[in-house]
Write an enzyme that holds these catalytic residues in place. Structure first.
Site, PDB file in Angstrom:
ATOM      1  N   ASN A  94       1.082  -1.139  -0.030  1.00 56.29           N
ATOM      2  CA  ASN A  94      -0.038  -0.044   0.083  1.00 56.29           C
ATOM      3  C   ASN A  94       0.933   1.185  -0.549  1.00 56.29           C
ATOM      4  O   ASN A  94       0.354   1.987  -0.551  1.00 56.29           O
ATOM      5  CB  ASN A  94      -0.444   0.192   1.520  1.00 56.29           C
ATOM      6  CG  ASN A  94      -0.556   0.063   2.759  1.00 56.29           C
ATOM      7  OD1 ASN A  94      -0.128   1.788   2.871  1.00 56.29           O
ATOM      8  ND2 ASN A  94       0.283  -0.457   2.956  1.00 56.29           N
ATOM      9  N   TYR A 131      10.973   2.512   0.863  1.00 52.34           N
ATOM     10  CA  TYR A 131      10.369   1.326   0.505  1.00 52.34           C
ATOM     11  C   TYR A 131       9.535   1.421  -0.264  1.00 52.34           C
ATOM     12  O   TYR A 131       9.515   1.070  -1.237  1.00 52.34           O
ATOM     13  CB  TYR A 131       9.898   0.951   2.262  1.00 52.34           C
ATOM     14  CG  TYR A 131       9.050  -0.066   2.128  1.00 52.34           C
ATOM     15  CD1 TYR A 131       9.755  -1.185   1.594  1.00 52.34           C
ATOM     16  CD2 TYR A 131       7.449   0.211   2.880  1.00 52.34           C
ATOM     17  CE1 TYR A 131       8.478  -2.229   1.981  1.00 52.34           C
ATOM     18  CE2 TYR A 131       6.995  -0.865   2.869  1.00 52.34           C
ATOM     19  CZ  TYR A 131       7.656  -2.179   2.181  1.00 52.34           C
ATOM     20  OH  TYR A 131       6.596  -3.087   2.021  1.00 52.34           O
TER      21      TYR A 131
HETATM   22  C1  15L Z   1       3.567  -2.298   4.508  1.00 55.63           C
HETATM   23  O1  15L Z   1       3.881  -2.522   3.290  1.00 55.63           O
HETATM   24  C2  15L Z   1       4.813  -3.808   5.681  1.00 55.63           C
HETATM   25  O2  15L Z   1       4.960  -4.095   5.502  1.00 55.63           O
HETATM   26  C3  15L Z   1       3.803  -3.381   6.734  1.00 55.63           C
HETATM   27  O3  15L Z   1       5.017  -3.772   7.612  1.00 55.63           O
HETATM   28  C4  15L Z   1       3.147  -2.781   7.353  1.00 55.63           C
HETATM   29  O4  15L Z   1       4.010  -1.649   7.964  1.00 55.63           O
HETATM   30  C5  15L Z   1       1.930  -2.095   6.169  1.00 55.63           C
HETATM   31  O5  15L Z   1       2.656  -1.670   5.971  1.00 55.63           O
HETATM   32  C6  15L Z   1       1.268  -0.927   7.222  1.00 55.63           C
HETATM   33  O6  15L Z   1       1.299  -0.017   6.373  1.00 55.63           O
HETATM   34  O7  15L Z   1       0.574  -1.044   7.403  1.00 55.63           O
END
Ligand code: 15L
Length: 276
Positions: free
Chosen positions: A109, A133
């Site tokens: 997301n 990220y």
């Molecule tokens: C992600 O992409 C992460 O990998 C996970 O650890 C959470 O942080 C998640 O998003 C989120 O948005 O809750």
């Protein structure tokens, strides 16, 4: 029975997936770390995907790859670069050289985290990453598109929300992804006969969803869970306030944070070179 490689198999999502898919596929679990939970018949192949030779070794002889490996939160550029950019490239390229056609790529997301919470987005919106990220996940999606168009690979990108047995806060009521819905969507990614390149949202059937997930529905996804079941309980313990920018955008704290504690540490030897 198909042999399926899961990279990043020791992480939380990898562990849920290995539990849910046990017995359905021959699972090859790969990670830098030890597996916290072990399931019958699943063995660990230790590998650092930032090394091409390791990526080649783990992708040999599998029918599909679920590429979870890498940094899973916002972090220093060096870690993101080696695990999520170099590592992701290595896994796609190694799969191609080993003749593995099908790749399920769990993106995030956070590839679209700078869309506002009052917007509903579908799989066709342009990416608006909220972090380094998030940028690395957009890179993976672009790489998947290239490998599908240029090399005929079959790439299924799932922009995952938050995988947990239950949603953990108000934001996650919109992006929760239950382990059994995760397993259903991943199975579509492995089995659907007509995947070329697809983007879907990896979320349950949440009432408060920010996504039009019609592309997943078109491919047969029928989520069984809805975060609304937990809404009253979650909202009753939610504290008011919080950073207004984080509250405004779908990505939450990722839109403001420079670093979030990373559950997947860097390989030994690279830790000293971390930059802030
Ligand atoms: C992600 O992409 C992460 O990998 C996970 O650890 C959470 O942080 C998640 O998003 C989120 O948005 O809750």
């Amino acid at each position: 029975m198909k042999t399926v490689l899961i990279t990043g198999a020791a992480g939380d999502v990898g562990t849920h997936l290995r539990r849910e898919l046990a017995g359905k596929y021959r699972i090859r679990a790969s990670d830098l770390r030890d597996l916290k939970e072990k399931f019958k018949g699943q063995r660990l192949m230790r590998a650092d995907i930032a090394k091409f030779a390791d990526a080649l070794r783990i992708t040999r002889g599998v029918d599909a790859v679920i590429h979870l490996g890498g940094y899973s939160v916002e972090g220093p550029w060096e870690g993101i670069l080696s695990a999520n950019i170099v590592g992701c490239y290595n896994v796609f390229e190694a799969a191609r050289r080993n003749g593995v056609k099908r790749i399920v790529f769990p993106t995030s997301n956070h590839a679209t985290g700078f869309y506002r919470r009052d917007q509903t987005i579908d799989h066709r919106v342009y990416p608006r990453p909220d972090s380094r990220y998030g940028v690395s996940k957009v890179f993976g999606e672009a790489l998947g598109s290239l490998y599908a168009d240029k090399y005929g690979m079959e790439v299924f990108c799932m922009r995952i929300g938050n995988v947990n047995p239950a949603p953990i806060d108000k934001r996650r009521l919109s992006i929760w992804f239950s382990p059994r819905d995760l397993a259903q969507l991943v199975t579509i990614g492995i089995e659907h006969p007509e995947i070329r390149f697809e983007i879907v949202y990896g979320v349950s059937g949440n009432t408060r969803s920010w996504y039009d997930n019609s592309n997943a529905a078109r491919l047969g996804y029928r989520p069984q869970d809805n975060a609304e079941t937990f809404a009253q309980e979650i909202l009753s313990r939610e504290k008011p306030g919080g950073d207004p920018k984080a509250e405004k955008y779908q990505g939450g704290v990722f839109v403001v944070a420079e670093e979030i504690p990373n559950p997947a540490p860097l390989p030994r030897g690279r830790q000293k070179r971390r930059t802030k």
